[in-house]
Design an enzyme around this catalytic site. Structure first.
Site, mmCIF file in Angstrom:
data_model
loop_
_atom_site.group_PDB
_atom_site.id
_atom_site.type_symbol
_atom_site.label_atom_id
_atom_site.label_comp_id
_atom_site.label_asym_id
_atom_site.label_seq_id
_atom_site.Cartn_x
_atom_site.Cartn_y
_atom_site.Cartn_z
ATOM 1 N N GLY A 15 -11.051 -10.891 2.737
ATOM 2 C CA GLY A 15 -10.073 -10.257 3.632
ATOM 3 C C GLY A 15 -10.553 -9.366 4.756
ATOM 4 N N SER A 21 -9.629 -3.654 9.030
ATOM 5 C CA SER A 21 -9.273 -4.185 7.709
ATOM 6 C C SER A 21 -9.743 -3.265 6.589
ATOM 7 C CB SER A 21 -9.931 -5.545 7.471
ATOM 8 O OG SER A 21 -9.554 -6.478 8.446
ATOM 9 N N ILE A 22 -8.894 -3.148 5.548
ATOM 10 C CA ILE A 22 -9.276 -2.362 4.375
ATOM 11 C C ILE A 22 -10.551 -2.964 3.766
ATOM 12 C CG2 ILE A 22 -8.521 -1.663 2.065
ATOM 13 C CD1 ILE A 22 -5.589 -1.723 3.278
ATOM 14 N N ILE A 95 -5.820 -9.745 0.566
ATOM 15 C CA ILE A 95 -5.248 -10.897 1.277
ATOM 16 C C ILE A 95 -3.734 -10.781 1.308
ATOM 17 C CG2 ILE A 95 -4.946 -13.407 1.172
ATOM 18 C CD1 ILE A 95 -7.672 -13.511 -0.335
ATOM 19 N N TYR A 150 1.739 -2.823 -2.145
ATOM 20 C CA TYR A 150 2.528 -1.858 -1.363
ATOM 21 C C TYR A 150 3.773 -1.491 -2.152
ATOM 22 C CZ TYR A 150 5.008 0.327 2.470
ATOM 23 O OH TYR A 150 5.698 1.238 3.240
ATOM 24 N N TYR A 160 10.330 -5.477 4.937
ATOM 25 C CA TYR A 160 9.179 -6.062 4.239
ATOM 26 C C TYR A 160 9.514 -7.452 3.689
ATOM 27 C CZ TYR A 160 4.475 -5.040 2.394
ATOM 28 O OH TYR A 160 3.130 -5.014 2.159
ATOM 29 N N LYS A 167 4.530 -8.907 -3.426
ATOM 30 C CA LYS A 167 3.797 -7.769 -4.013
ATOM 31 C C LYS A 167 4.228 -7.532 -5.464
ATOM 32 C CE LYS A 167 1.101 -6.614 -0.567
ATOM 33 N NZ LYS A 167 -0.269 -7.167 -0.600
HETATM 34 P P1 NAI Z 1 -5.843 -7.515 7.432
HETATM 35 O O1 NAI Z 1 -4.936 -8.304 8.306
HETATM 36 O O2 NAI Z 1 -7.043 -6.915 8.049
HETATM 37 O O3 NAI Z 1 -6.261 -8.366 6.144
HETATM 38 C C1 NAI Z 1 -5.505 -9.422 5.617
HETATM 39 C C2 NAI Z 1 -6.492 -10.547 5.349
HETATM 40 O O4 NAI Z 1 -5.910 -11.648 4.643
HETATM 41 C C3 NAI Z 1 -7.088 -11.120 6.642
HETATM 42 O O5 NAI Z 1 -8.495 -10.964 6.635
HETATM 43 C C4 NAI Z 1 -6.693 -12.585 6.573
HETATM 44 O O6 NAI Z 1 -7.604 -13.448 7.237
HETATM 45 C C5 NAI Z 1 -6.643 -12.789 5.068
HETATM 46 N N1 NAI Z 1 -5.976 -14.042 4.699
HETATM 47 C C6 NAI Z 1 -4.760 -14.492 5.117
HETATM 48 N N2 NAI Z 1 -4.516 -15.715 4.607
HETATM 49 C C7 NAI Z 1 -5.599 -16.035 3.822
HETATM 50 C C8 NAI Z 1 -5.947 -17.161 3.019
HETATM 51 N N3 NAI Z 1 -5.124 -18.219 2.901
HETATM 52 N N4 NAI Z 1 -7.139 -17.158 2.362
HETATM 53 C C9 NAI Z 1 -7.997 -16.105 2.467
HETATM 54 N N5 NAI Z 1 -7.707 -15.001 3.212
HETATM 55 C C10 NAI Z 1 -6.532 -14.972 3.883
HETATM 56 O O7 NAI Z 1 -4.901 -6.345 6.834
HETATM 57 P P2 NAI Z 1 -5.091 -5.303 5.621
HETATM 58 O O8 NAI Z 1 -4.027 -4.287 5.852
HETATM 59 O O9 NAI Z 1 -6.497 -4.879 5.516
HETATM 60 O O10 NAI Z 1 -4.634 -6.169 4.360
HETATM 61 C C11 NAI Z 1 -5.349 -6.212 3.160
HETATM 62 C C12 NAI Z 1 -4.400 -6.108 1.972
HETATM 63 O O11 NAI Z 1 -3.832 -4.794 1.948
HETATM 64 C C13 NAI Z 1 -3.219 -7.086 2.002
HETATM 65 O O12 NAI Z 1 -2.955 -7.534 0.686
HETATM 66 C C14 NAI Z 1 -2.078 -6.193 2.467
HETATM 67 O O13 NAI Z 1 -0.811 -6.686 2.104
HETATM 68 C C15 NAI Z 1 -2.440 -4.916 1.714
HETATM 69 N N6 NAI Z 1 -1.752 -3.716 2.172
HETATM 70 C C16 NAI Z 1 -1.741 -3.375 3.480
HETATM 71 C C17 NAI Z 1 -1.030 -2.281 3.916
HETATM 72 C C18 NAI Z 1 -0.961 -1.956 5.376
HETATM 73 O O14 NAI Z 1 -0.060 -1.201 5.787
HETATM 74 N N7 NAI Z 1 -1.866 -2.451 6.198
HETATM 75 C C19 NAI Z 1 -0.300 -1.395 2.981
HETATM 76 C C20 NAI Z 1 -0.420 -1.801 1.605
HETATM 77 C C21 NAI Z 1 -1.108 -2.938 1.221
#
Ligand code: NAI
Length: 271
Positions: A15, A21-22, A95, A150, A160, A167
């Site tokens: 991810g 990205s986290i 992801i 989340y 959402y 989630k």
């Molecule tokens: P991000 O957009 O940087 O990361 C999401 C990642 O998922 C991306 O790298 C994307 O390429 C990957 N992805 C999507 N489809 C995929 C697939 N089929 N196979 C493999 N990878 C795939 O955003 P973030 O925020 O770092 O997201 C990471 C996690 O944190 C997610 O689960 C998100 O729901 C969760 N999260 C994020 C929050 C926010 O406000 N940003 C709050 C709480 C949880």
């Protein structure tokens, strides 16, 4: 700062899309704490190219894998194992993606093919990654697996939409597989429920700025940053949290247990 919390540990980090990205921040922290790992992302995300810079910085490789494909996950694990020279101590599932959110569909107007895609990418892929790990027996004893969630899994955040259901499913899978992997190999499985965070996935959600600011004003510690989330993930991968499993762990500056704050009350004065 503590040092070498992950010394000698091997793992997989999914991810990391860009530096917000986290997962990106987690990779940097895990490296700093002595871990060795492989980075992976969906082949389509690879085209953005940024992940290769991260790989260079972390002295590792990127193995493309769509987390919804069992074949891709199998290939990821066997190539990662060969590259790292051993089984895994940790896996980060970071992801999430909802075509309904991307295309602005409301909860009463979901496209169900897209909803299935949201559940598959954002939740069932977590199960798939663990099921393949179990079948290939690639997790070490006392390993740690973390997914990111989340609070819309427990409480309603109307914007959402189907990600809230995804989630809830993700957190349920953490409990179900946490029990199973605990019995099998003392492997722990948890989700971390993170504050709204300014990343590609986060800011793609309608009204993100409003609920980001609201959460910041409600939480006694303010919103937790991606960087502090990475710190928490590192502790969950370390040996300091060996008996924590099947939990959804709030990492949100106190948001989840705050009813109201003075800042929010002030905004409603004299309405
Ligand atoms: P991000 O957009 O940087 O990361 C999401 C990642 O998922 C991306 O790298 C994307 O390429 C990957 N992805 C999507 N489809 C995929 C697939 N089929 N196979 C493999 N990878 C795939 O955003 P973030 O925020 O770092 O997201 C990471 C996690 O944190 C997610 O689960 C998100 O729901 C969760 N999260 C994020 C929050 C926010 O406000 N940003 C709050 C709480 C949880």
């Amino acid at each position: 700062m503590p040092e070498n919390l992950l010394k000698g540990k091997l793992g997989i980090i999914t991810g990391a899309l860009d530096e917000n990205s986290i997962a990106w921040k987690t990779a940097l922290k895990a490296k700093e704490q002595g871990a060795r790992f492989v980075l992976t992302n969906a082949p389509i995300a690879m085209r953005m190219g940024a992940i290769n810079d991260l790989a260079k910085e972390c002295d590792t490789i990127v193995i493309p894998a769509d987390a919804t494909s069992l074949e891709d996950i199998e290939k990821l694990y066997s190539e990662a194992k060969e590259y790292l020279g051993g089984d895994f101590d940790f896996i980060l599932h970071s992801i999430g993606m909802s075509p309904n959110i991307r295309k602005g569909r409301s909860y009463g107007d979901l496209n169900y093919d897209w909803a299935m895609k949201s559940y598959d990418v954002s939740a069932i892929s977590f199960h798939k990654m663990m099921q393949v790990a179990e079948k290939m027996d690639v997790m070490k004893e006392w390993g740690s697996i973390v997914g990111l969630s989340y609070i819309a899994a427990q409480r309603v955040f109307p914007f959402y939409t189907d990600m809230a259901d995804a989630k809830s499913l993700l957190e349920s899978i953490a409990r179900g597989y946490g029990y199973r992997f605990g019995k099998l190999k003392n492997v722990r499985v948890n989700t971390i429920s993170q504050s709204p965070t300014k990343t590609t996935a986060g800011t793609g959600i309608g009204g993100f700025d409003s609920f980001y600011n609201f959460a910041d004003a409600l939480s006694p510690l303010g919103n937790a940053s991606a960087e502090s989330c990475a710190d928490y993930i590192v502790t969950m991968f370390s040996d300091l949290t060996r008996m924590v499993t099947m939990q959804n762990l709030f990492h949100d500056g106190g948001y989840s247990f705050t009813g109201i704050s003075e800042e929010i009350m002030d905004k409603f004065k004299d309405l």
